[in-house]
Design a protein around this motif. Structure first.
Motif, PDB file in Angstrom:
ATOM      1  N   LEU A   1       0.827  -1.202   0.000  1.00  0.00           N
ATOM      2  CA  LEU A   1       0.000   0.000   0.000  1.00  0.00           C
ATOM      3  C   LEU A   1       0.868   1.262   0.000  1.00  0.00           C
ATOM      4  CD1 LEU A   1      -2.868   1.022  -0.064  1.00  0.00           C
ATOM      5  CD2 LEU A   1      -2.961   0.857   2.443  1.00  0.00           C
ATOM      6  N   VAL A   2       1.990   1.208   0.690  1.00  0.00           N
ATOM      7  CA  VAL A   2       2.939   2.330   0.631  1.00  0.00           C
ATOM      8  C   VAL A   2       3.348   2.579  -0.819  1.00  0.00           C
ATOM      9  CG1 VAL A   2       5.281   3.096   1.229  1.00  0.00           C
ATOM     10  CG2 VAL A   2       3.851   2.035   2.975  1.00  0.00           C
ATOM     11  N   LEU A   3       3.676   1.511  -1.528  1.00  0.00           N
ATOM     12  CA  LEU A   3       4.105   1.657  -2.925  1.00  0.00           C
ATOM     13  C   LEU A   3       2.981   2.218  -3.797  1.00  0.00           C
ATOM     14  CD1 LEU A   3       6.215  -1.577  -3.654  1.00  0.00           C
ATOM     15  CD2 LEU A   3       6.994   0.691  -2.928  1.00  0.00           C
ATOM     16  N   ALA A   4       1.754   1.741  -3.594  1.00  0.00           N
ATOM     17  CA  ALA A   4       0.630   2.218  -4.398  1.00  0.00           C
ATOM     18  C   ALA A   4       0.389   3.715  -4.183  1.00  0.00           C
ATOM     19  CB  ALA A   4      -0.629   1.421  -4.065  1.00  0.00           C
ATOM     20  N   LEU A   5       0.415   4.150  -2.917  1.00  0.00           N
ATOM     21  CA  LEU A   5       0.192   5.561  -2.622  1.00  0.00           C
ATOM     22  C   LEU A   5       1.364   6.426  -3.100  1.00  0.00           C
ATOM     23  CD1 LEU A   5      -1.432   5.239   0.901  1.00  0.00           C
ATOM     24  CD2 LEU A   5      -2.520   6.174  -1.158  1.00  0.00           C
ATOM     25  N   ARG A   6       2.582   5.886  -3.017  1.00  0.00           N
ATOM     26  CA  ARG A   6       3.738   6.615  -3.534  1.00  0.00           C
ATOM     27  C   ARG A   6       3.640   6.779  -5.053  1.00  0.00           C
ATOM     28  NH1 ARG A   6       7.329   9.774  -1.496  1.00  0.00           N
ATOM     29  NH2 ARG A   6       9.040   8.839  -2.680  1.00  0.00           N
ATOM     30  N   LEU A   7       3.112   5.767  -5.741  1.00  0.00           N
ATOM     31  CA  LEU A   7       2.902   5.861  -7.189  1.00  0.00           C
ATOM     32  C   LEU A   7       1.938   7.001  -7.514  1.00  0.00           C
ATOM     33  CD1 LEU A   7       3.451   4.344  -9.968  1.00  0.00           C
ATOM     34  CD2 LEU A   7       1.255   3.237  -9.566  1.00  0.00           C
ATOM     35  N   LEU A   8       0.816   7.070  -6.771  1.00  0.00           N
ATOM     36  CA  LEU A   8      -0.169   8.136  -6.995  1.00  0.00           C
ATOM     37  C   LEU A   8       0.398   9.504  -6.619  1.00  0.00           C
ATOM     38  CD1 LEU A   8      -3.391   6.382  -5.636  1.00  0.00           C
ATOM     39  CD2 LEU A   8      -2.772   6.795  -8.033  1.00  0.00           C
ATOM     40  N   GLU A   9       1.168   9.540  -5.538  1.00  0.00           N
ATOM     41  CA  GLU A   9       1.795  10.796  -5.122  1.00  0.00           C
ATOM     42  C   GLU A   9       2.734  11.309  -6.216  1.00  0.00           C
ATOM     43  OE1 GLU A   9       4.686  12.462  -1.513  1.00  0.00           O
ATOM     44  OE2 GLU A   9       4.167  10.337  -1.630  1.00  0.00           O
ATOM     45  N   GLY A  10       3.521  10.392  -6.785  1.00  0.00           N
ATOM     46  CA  GLY A  10       4.421  10.783  -7.867  1.00  0.00           C
ATOM     47  C   GLY A  10       3.662  11.285  -9.080  1.00  0.00           C
ATOM     48  N   ALA A  11       2.531  10.643  -9.395  1.00  0.00           N
ATOM     49  CA  ALA A  11       1.723  11.089 -10.532  1.00  0.00           C
ATOM     50  C   ALA A  11       1.212  12.510 -10.305  1.00  0.00           C
ATOM     51  CB  ALA A  11       0.558  10.132 -10.753  1.00  0.00           C
ATOM     52  N   ALA A  12       0.821  12.818  -9.090  1.00  0.00           N
ATOM     53  CA  ALA A  12       0.376  14.184  -8.782  1.00  0.00           C
ATOM     54  C   ALA A  12       1.543  15.167  -8.866  1.00  0.00           C
ATOM     55  CB  ALA A  12      -0.257  14.221  -7.391  1.00  0.00           C
ATOM     56  N   LEU A  13       2.680  14.765  -8.321  1.00  0.00           N
ATOM     57  CA  LEU A  13       3.857  15.637  -8.340  1.00  0.00           C
ATOM     58  C   LEU A  13       4.326  15.948  -9.752  1.00  0.00           C
ATOM     59  CD1 LEU A  13       5.972  14.061  -5.450  1.00  0.00           C
ATOM     60  CD2 LEU A  13       4.904  16.321  -5.450  1.00  0.00           C
ATOM     61  N   GLY A  14       3.987  15.077 -10.706  1.00  0.00           N
ATOM     62  CA  GLY A  14       4.425  15.273 -12.082  1.00  0.00           C
ATOM     63  C   GLY A  14       4.006  16.593 -12.688  1.00  0.00           C
ATOM     64  N   GLY A  15       2.967  17.215 -12.148  1.00  0.00           N
ATOM     65  CA  GLY A  15       2.510  18.490 -12.693  1.00  0.00           C
ATOM     66  C   GLY A  15       3.509  19.616 -12.561  1.00  0.00           C
ATOM     67  N   VAL A  16       4.383  19.546 -11.563  1.00  0.00           N
ATOM     68  CA  VAL A  16       5.332  20.661 -11.367  1.00  0.00           C
ATOM     69  C   VAL A  16       6.478  20.626 -12.372  1.00  0.00           C
ATOM     70  CG1 VAL A  16       6.894  21.802  -9.759  1.00  0.00           C
ATOM     71  CG2 VAL A  16       4.682  20.961  -8.968  1.00  0.00           C
TER      72      VAL A  16
END
Length: 400
Positions: A107-122
């Motif tokens: 679950l840590v990995l799954a949430l980190r994947l989504l977090e990275g996808a959000a961070l991609g906007g910057v």
């Protein structure tokens, strides 16, 4: 395309606000992205996993970011760079807080994947925003300052998380970083000047979007820049992912807080990135890009030495060279593209963070098999391949 408003000139109040805002965005983004890197030994011990599997907490986020940067470029074309970056930073901060307390490794990995996808906007939009809003004569210098600012975020994420984790847990360390990122996100929203030169682009069909991406792949110099980003970033992340394991073992036996201080080497990038931008403005981007890779390679080889002070000196030199190269290449990828600038920036970041995910993880296989010498050989191969790519694709004649 002509713009009714001139770009912000160097030295103006709006120019300084824009750089300060992007500095805050860089802190909010890169502090969260790499906060697990300094606590990978604690994560491995707590969750009962190996070094290369623990490093997936970094790779999952950078993979999410890599996959998201091109889609974010279309969002920015449609709704505006600044508005899209605000949504990205706020979403990522929420996901960062959740990922630190996920009960299982998966679950840590799954949430980190989504977090990275959000961070991609910057990173997907920052260079396009900067190149549109800043006077062209100051663009390479401003790009250098933005990249220098991202090093501050990367440094803070590691330096803050590691000592906090040393006295509490890695989860508390990562949470502390997310709270700090939230404050930086608020500052970004307050400081960023409104867009004056943005013109919305109709997103169109999937075929139209694909054509806008492929335009950049027809330019061999841009392809060379993308490949260089993949190789250099992958090698750089591999060094930082596994150096902590080396320094916490024999013969150094550094405690966790001391390993965290090693990331102060990032300050070399804070200095070298804007300096490389200034040198590129005077001597040309290609020459500075090649020189930066050679500096990075020299620093890497120094880390093979035994004395701790020489290992750390090598890390500082490597970091300075890497961020000099990244400063030049990322600004160049945005400036060279004419009809699909946002997509060029997106492709650069796709390659950059794809390298972080793939090569940053694969370096762990070399570490598990051979030790630190394996990591150095792996990264040396990536750096030499980069020099070959630059010679063949990013030539003196391709400077633009």
């Amino acid at each position: 395309m002509t713009h009714p408003e001139p770009g912000h000139a160097r030295g103006t109040s709006a120019y300084r606000r824009l750089l300060a805002a992007l500095l805050c965005a860089g802190v909010a983004t890169f502090a969260q992205l790499y906060s697990p890197q300094g606590v990978l030994p604690q994560i491995a011990a707590d969750l009962g996993t190996s070094a290369d599997r623990a490093a997936l907490t970094v790779s999952a986020a950078t993979l999410g970011l890599a996959l998201a940067v091109v889609p974010w470029s279309f969002v920015g074309d449609r709704f505006g760079r600044l508005r899209s970056m605000i949504v990205a930073v706020v979403s990522a901060t929420v996901l960062g807080l959740l990922s630190a307390w996920a009960p299982t490794f998966e679950l840590v990995l799954a949430l980190r994947l989504l977090e990275g996808a959000a961070l991609g906007g910057v990173p997907a939009l920052a260079m396009a925003y900067l190149n549109e809003e800043v006077d062209a004569r100051a663009a390479s210098i401003a790009a250098g300052w933005f990249v220098g600012g991202t090093t501050v975020g990367g440094l803070l994420g590691r330096v803050v998380a590691t000592p906090v984790a040393d006295v509490t847990s890695w989860r508390v360390g990562m949470t502390t970083v997310s709270v700090m990122a939230a404050l930086a996100a608020v500052a970004f929203v307050v400081l960023a000047p409104r867009e004056r030169r943005f013109v919305a682009v109709r997103v169109g069909s999937l075929l139209d979007q694909t054509r806008r991406v492929l335009i950049n792949l027809q330019d061999r110099a841009l392809v060379g820049l993308y490949l260089s980003a993949f190789l250099l970033m992958g090698g750089f992340v591999a060094v930082y992912n596994y150096l902590g394991f080396r320094l916490s073992a024999e013969p150094y036996l550094l405690p966790g807080w001391a390993v965290g201080l090693v990331f102060l080497a990032y300050l070399a990038g804070t200095v070298s990135a804007p300096r490389a931008g200034e040198l590129a403005a005077r001597h040309g981007r290609y020459a500075v890009l090649v020189a930066s890779v050679l500096v990075m390679l020299a620093g890497l080889l120094l880390t093979l030495t035994g004395p701790l002070w020489l290992v750390l000196t090598g890390l500082v030199v490597l970091t300075a060279g890497f961020f000099g190269a990244h400063s030049v290449a990322s600004g160049w990828a945005g400036a060279r593209a004419v009809t699909a600038r946002g997509q060029s920036t997106g492709l650069y970041n796709l390659a950059y963070y794809g390298g972080s995910s793939v090569l940053g993880w694969a370096g762990g296989l070399a570490f598990e098999a051979v030790g630190w010498g394996g990591v150095v050989a792996f990264v040396t191969a990536a750096a030499l391949t980069t020099l070959l790519v630059q010679r063949l694709l990013v030539s003196e004649q391709s400077v633009a």
